[in-house]
Design an enzyme around this catalytic site. Sequence first.
Site, short mmCIF file in Angstrom:
data_model
loop_
_atom_site.label_atom_id
_atom_site.label_comp_id
_atom_site.label_asym_id
_atom_site.label_seq_id
_atom_site.Cartn_x
_atom_site.Cartn_y
_atom_site.Cartn_z
N ARG A 76 75.58 55.58 -61.29
CA ARG A 76 74.38 54.74 -61.26
C ARG A 76 73.15 55.63 -61.45
O ARG A 76 72.93 56.57 -60.69
CB ARG A 76 74.30 54.00 -59.91
CG ARG A 76 73.01 53.27 -59.75
CD ARG A 76 72.95 52.46 -58.45
NE ARG A 76 71.64 51.85 -58.40
CZ ARG A 76 70.76 52.00 -57.42
NH1 ARG A 76 71.07 52.72 -56.35
NH2 ARG A 76 69.58 51.44 -57.49
N HIS A 120 63.36 51.99 -60.71
CA HIS A 120 63.51 52.72 -59.45
C HIS A 120 62.18 53.44 -59.19
O HIS A 120 62.11 54.66 -59.10
CB HIS A 120 64.69 53.68 -59.52
CG HIS A 120 65.21 54.14 -58.19
ND1 HIS A 120 66.53 54.02 -57.82
CD2 HIS A 120 64.60 54.72 -57.14
CE1 HIS A 120 66.70 54.53 -56.61
NE2 HIS A 120 65.53 54.97 -56.17
N GLU A 165 65.55 48.28 -54.52
CA GLU A 165 64.82 48.19 -53.25
C GLU A 165 63.38 47.69 -53.42
O GLU A 165 62.42 48.42 -53.12
CB GLU A 165 64.82 49.55 -52.54
CG GLU A 165 66.21 50.09 -52.28
CD GLU A 165 66.20 51.43 -51.52
OE1 GLU A 165 65.10 51.95 -51.25
OE2 GLU A 165 67.28 51.94 -51.21
N ASN A 294 72.09 48.82 -50.62
CA ASN A 294 71.80 50.19 -50.18
C ASN A 294 71.72 50.17 -48.67
O ASN A 294 70.87 49.49 -48.09
CB ASN A 294 70.45 50.67 -50.74
CG ASN A 294 70.50 50.92 -52.24
OD1 ASN A 294 71.54 50.76 -52.86
ND2 ASN A 294 69.37 51.31 -52.81
N TYR A 296 72.09 52.71 -45.10
CA TYR A 296 72.20 54.06 -44.55
C TYR A 296 72.39 54.05 -43.03
O TYR A 296 72.95 54.97 -42.47
CB TYR A 296 70.92 54.85 -44.86
CG TYR A 296 70.78 55.19 -46.32
CD1 TYR A 296 71.23 56.42 -46.81
CD2 TYR A 296 70.23 54.29 -47.23
CE1 TYR A 296 71.11 56.75 -48.15
CE2 TYR A 296 70.12 54.60 -48.57
CZ TYR A 296 70.56 55.83 -49.02
OH TYR A 296 70.46 56.14 -50.36
N GLU A 354 74.14 52.41 -52.75
CA GLU A 354 73.71 53.67 -52.12
C GLU A 354 74.22 53.70 -50.69
O GLU A 354 74.12 52.71 -49.97
CB GLU A 354 72.19 53.81 -52.06
CG GLU A 354 71.53 54.12 -53.37
CD GLU A 354 70.01 54.27 -53.25
OE1 GLU A 354 69.51 54.63 -52.16
OE2 GLU A 354 69.33 54.01 -54.25
O1 IFM Z 1 66.25 58.67 -52.13
C1 IFM Z 1 66.22 57.32 -51.77
C2 IFM Z 1 66.47 56.44 -52.97
O2 IFM Z 1 65.55 56.68 -53.99
C3 IFM Z 1 66.35 54.99 -52.59
N1 IFM Z 1 67.16 54.68 -51.43
C4 IFM Z 1 67.10 55.57 -50.30
C5 IFM Z 1 67.27 57.01 -50.74
C6 IFM Z 1 67.21 57.94 -49.52
O3 IFM Z 1 66.00 57.81 -48.87
#
Ligand code: IFM
Length: 459
Positions: A76, A120, A165, A294, A296, A354
């Site tokens: 990606r 992005h 995002e 995405n 985390y 992500e």
């Molecule tokens: O680096 C970023 C990415 O550009 C978008 N999502 C989160 C990542 C980590 O912060």
Amino acid sequence: MTVTFLPDFLWGAATASYQIEGGAREDGRGESIWDTFCRAPGAVLNGDNGDVACNHYHRWRDDVRLMADLGLNAYRFSIAWPRILPEGVGRVNPAGLDFYDRLVDALWASGIRPFVTLYHWDLPQTLQDRGGWPERESVAWFAEYAEVVSRRLGDRVRDWITHNEPWVAAMLGYGIGLHAPGLRDPAAALRAAHHLLLSHGEAVPILRRNSPGSSVGITLNLTPIHPASESEADRAAARRKDGFVNRWFLDALYRAAYPADMIEYYHALWSDLPDFPADDLKRIAVPTDFLGVNNYTRHVVRHDLRGVEVQTEYVRVEGAEYTDTNWEVCPAGLSELLMRLHRDYAPPAIYITENGAAFPDAPDANGEVNDARRVAYLRGHLTEAHRAVTAGVPLCGYFVWSLMDNFEWALGYSKRFGIVFVDYPTQRRIVKASGRWYAGVIGAKGIEDEQRREMQSPG
Ligand code: IFM
């Protein structure tokens, strides 16, 4: 536990143009809002910028080889709008299109499926000079850009992501000024978010027309939100935060309506809140083929009237592990999120576009990068992703963030997310232990029972 994914599961890694490409002034690329933002004193840690980044603009052939060596079957990446249309609209820069054309061909030649993100965050500066995303005209600008790119690559790209995002682009860029273009105007941020979503809705039919048979989706940053206590105030705060980050986007895309509680809340805050015409919402909710997720971490929040974001404050969880960006490691949050998306919004397919972690990696005396904490993080999250699959979630692929260390926006090069280490002065790439581990997972199509593997390994 041994965890196996289906044979056609996509195993990828993700990057973004401004974070890795460099070549900022080459072959006719125009300026983006991030070029400008990086020049603002104090905007980016250490005054870092993306002028050179990972020099992927020149090293892309080696980087594709690296991906092939890792066994990735998907990659990606995002396209830099200012390379394609240096003034944002109008004049097309053929050299910009050629770059991505060659990249797409090289990826397919290595058996790697290109997942292309159109936006992005590197908006052409000329368009910001005309007001940027808070302006309704931005919808037409993005449609023109989508048209140009998909006309050229639409015969070979099978998977398109319109936006990455939009919450971050709108809220951090226009709401609190942490990202480019650095504005602090929450009402403008909501207008930006609306136009980002509407431009997604406009781009989907364009991509379908120019790239027949391809899959089209959008990627959202989505995070489970938990209240810090069972108090009514904290539970309301968690619901508000969920409305702010998650439901605002999901409801628009899958229910053609912004959440009523959030509309009411925003109206009470800002008298200049725009109307969001029902017809816009219908266009935003155009059917798509997949949702990109995405994720985390999770957020634990409590009610706080002085809180920057919708009167909430983040709470640190006692005893929990935190990454270098201060995000709690919470693999269970991923399965919780995936199951909720499936239950409440039922996208036809989901990709984790992500997932990853920043840790302060450095090569050891042997030149190796032993990022054991990232291996544990990835193992935990993949195991939870598998749990969601078992529960019926149509999860079709996983993209680790990131293929390599790169420019982490306002944090510059201080945070390393890669499964490949980048030594910036020499641009040398070193596959980290996590990269080798991930290659093993891809080869095995899942996570093998570690104890069994250890018992089987000689010595
Ligand atoms: O680096 C970023 C990415 O550009 C978008 N999502 C989160 C990542 C980590 O912060």
